[in-house]
Write an enzyme that holds these catalytic residues in place. Structure first.
Site, short mmCIF file in Angstrom:
data_model
loop_
_atom_site.label_atom_id
_atom_site.label_comp_id
_atom_site.label_asym_id
_atom_site.label_seq_id
_atom_site.Cartn_x
_atom_site.Cartn_y
_atom_site.Cartn_z
CD GLU A 49 144.88 13.53 -4.63
OE1 GLU A 49 144.72 13.57 -3.40
OE2 GLU A 49 144.57 14.46 -5.38
CD GLU A 107 151.06 21.00 -3.55
OE1 GLU A 107 150.44 21.76 -4.31
OE2 GLU A 107 150.73 19.82 -3.38
CE LYS A 120 146.79 20.74 -1.19
NZ LYS A 120 146.66 19.27 -1.23
CD GLU A 148 145.19 18.93 2.56
OE1 GLU A 148 144.97 17.76 2.87
OE2 GLU A 148 145.34 19.29 1.38
#
Ligand SMILES: *[C@@H]1O[C@H](CO)[C@@H](O)[C@H](O)[C@H]1NC(C)=O
Ligand SMILES: *[C@@H]1O[C@H](CO)[C@@H](O)[C@H](O)[C@H]1NC(C)=O
Ligand SMILES: *[C@@H]1O[C@H](CO)[C@@H](O)[C@H](O)[C@H]1NC(C)=O
Ligand SMILES: *[C@@H]1O[C@H](CO)[C@@H](O)[C@H](O)[C@H]1NC(C)=O
Ligand SMILES: *[C@@H]1O[C@H](CO)[C@@H](O)[C@H](O)[C@H]1NC(C)=O
Length: 483
Positions: A265, A315, A318, A326
């Site tokens: 990542e 997202e 999350k 995040e």
């Protein structure tokens, strides 16, 4: 002039040349409204992305990837690591989630990620004793199933498994954390024995986050003041290289300095913090991608690096324990549309990624604070409620909607809740404070979104239970193959 053959050849040419060789991306699915998996797979293809890293092995995702030639890293979530300490369970997992898809026209699985950053300090050692046995069992099960030569188990670890001493904070002094040295040494030796790679997640953004003393430019790839490693004399101008080489040194210290490494990542968020915005994300990727395309590597590891960007789409479900940012790591928005110019070929051209096509939204209507509402005594509670059950991370300090006035704040919160609830009229009540409007309330950087149409968007994770017709046919083929 419009010769279709030539047009197709041109198109093929454009597609083939459109991405850094072997670039991957993380496909996370912690959203309230998913884009259909086959739409995502089309986005990957349209942008020339040839590798994808998943966080599980959901059937709907796997079916969409089948026949695509996209290389896949499937994953076992941390919560299942203990289960995988049983060799029989590990064998079942491999049979059901790997070998089942391993046929011509199936899914091109290259890796199994065993856990996700299981040694993060924040987990208080919860997965310390279960990660290595799970890794062993999964790789041994892959070997026993006869696919171990081409499919490798690895453990994506975060960069806090290694460090440099405070008195010598340079890459060449990198060592694994002493409290996990035993586990790390076993893992590295097992990976080496199986020719499997070490996978690490590296986040220059997090070096900066909450650390105002960190040299800002050092988080990017242009303009960082060189820092000289006192052990080697090597100059470092960015924290990515320094971080990566700290791991190279840590591996060397346990006798495996040449172990293959994957960056599982790396990326930059675009909202939810003062440093998280499109401009900084653009700057970060505009340095990273040309570096990758040129196979520059790092001072201790020149050459190609296998890299998975984090992440594909925002997202909104999350956990925000690590921070509001995040929910904003996507190189695409929640609806699969690009956010900023990004040239995946690494040529630094000012162009946009190709967004999702055929996206269906709910009607253009929003929920707002009713301007005629009289009794405001319950406003704070209602905003709180809306934000608890939806996503208000864009309202925070330094974020895209931080400039709204108090009424704007309330409307933003109400709308996010209303959209997440699929524009249910009752979800815009708020004890008489809410009102549905067809007037677009977006202003400046602050986007009042319309969510995806629920009939188009499979709801979180349940989508694997309602595959398309073609998907059903595929499952039947799979079932047949298992018999
Ligand atoms: C296969 O993966 C899915 C999704 O990650 C998981 O729910 C399931 O338990 C796995 N199957 C087996 C047999 O372990
Ligand atoms: C880890 O420990 C801290 C402090 O004791 C606690 O606040 C936190 O909830 C724990 N986290 C987990 C994942 O157990
Ligand atoms: C892991 O094992 C060690 C040594 O046996 C033990 O002290 C520790 O409590 C275990 N940790 C967990 C989370 O089970
Ligand atoms: C709007 O909400 C944000 C985040 O909760 C807060 O920082 C800001 O002060 C609020 N603005 C007004 C005018 O109330
Ligand atoms: C609302 O306005 C914003 C900013 O002008 C625009 O980007 C967005 O597409 C609009 N939304 C809809 C649903 O029309």
């Amino acid at each position: 002039m419009s010769n279709p053959l030539i047009l197709n050849l041109l198109l093929l040419f454009v597609i083939l040349g459109s991405c850094v060789n072997g670039l991957g991306v993380n496909w996370g699915t912690q959203t309230t409204h998913q884009l259909p998996p086959k739409t995502i797979v089309q986005m990957l293809k349209d942008n020339g992305i040839s590798k994808v890293k998943l966080f599980d092995a959901h059937q709907g995702t796997m079916i969409a990837l089948a026949g695509s030639d996209i290389e896949v890293m499937v994953a076992i979530p941390n919560k299942d690591l203990l289960d995988m300490n049983s060799y029989d369970r590990a064998k079942q997992w491999v049979k059901r989630n790997v070998t089942r898809y391993n046929f011509k026209g199936g899914v091109s699985i290259k890796y199994v990620a065993v856990g996700n950053e299981p040694f993060l300090k924040a987990y208080n050692g919860s997965f310390l004793n279960t990660t290595f046995p799970a890794l062993q069992n999964i790789q041994n099960a892959l070997n026993e199933a006869g696919v171990g030569d081409s499919i490798k188990a690895t453990v994506p670890l975060n960069a806090d498994v290694y460090e440099s001493p405070e008195n010598n904070p340079y890459p060449s002094f990198g060592r694994f954390r002493t409290d996990i040295l035993g586990q790390m040494t076993q893992i590295v030796e097992f990976l080496a024995k199986n020719n499997a790679p070490f996978t690490v997640n590296i986040y220059p953004f997090l070096s900066l986050y909450g650390n105002d003393d960190f040299p800002f430019n050092y988080a990017f790839f242009d303009g960082g003041t060189p820092i000289v490693d006192s052990g080697t004399g090597i100059q470092y101008t960015n924290v990515f290289d320094a971080n990566f080489d700290t791991l190279v040194s840590a591996l060397k210290a346990v006798g495996h300095g040449d172990m293959p490494m994957i960056v599982g990542e790396v990326g930059w968020p675009t909202d939810g913090d003062k440093n998280a915005n499109n401009g900084n994300a653009y700057r970060f990727y505009n340095g990273l991608l040309p570096k990758l395309a040129a196979n520059k590597g790092t001072p201790l590891r020149p050459g190609y690096i296998e890299v998975y960007l984090f992440g594909l789409v925002d997202e909104d479900a999350k956990s925000i324990d690590p921070g509001y940012f995040e929910r904003h790591w996507g190189i695409f928005r929640y609806d699969g549309q690009p956010k900023f110019a990004m040239d995946l070929s690494g040529q630094g051209q000012n162009k946009m990624l190709i967004g999702a096509s055929g996206v269906k939204y709910m009607p253009s209507q929003w929920c707002m604070l009713n301007p005629d509402a009289k009794d405001m005594s319950k406003l704070v509670d209602n905003i709180k409620y809306a934000c608890t059950w939806s996503d208000c991370t864009a309202l925070g300090y330094g974020s895209s909607c931080n400039n709204l006035d108090a009424n704007g704040n309330a409307s933003y919160a109400f709308n996010m809740y209303y959209q997440i609830k699929n524009q249910d009229e009752l979800a815009c009540g708020f004890q008489g404070l809410g009102k549905v409007t067809t007037q677009n309330l977006s202003q400046g950087q602050c986007s009042f979104i319309i969510q995806l149409d629920p009939s188009y968007s499979p709801q979180s994770s349940s989508y694997s239970s309602s595959p398309s017709l073609w998907g059903l046919a595929f499952i039947m083929i799979l079932t047949f193959m298992l018999l």
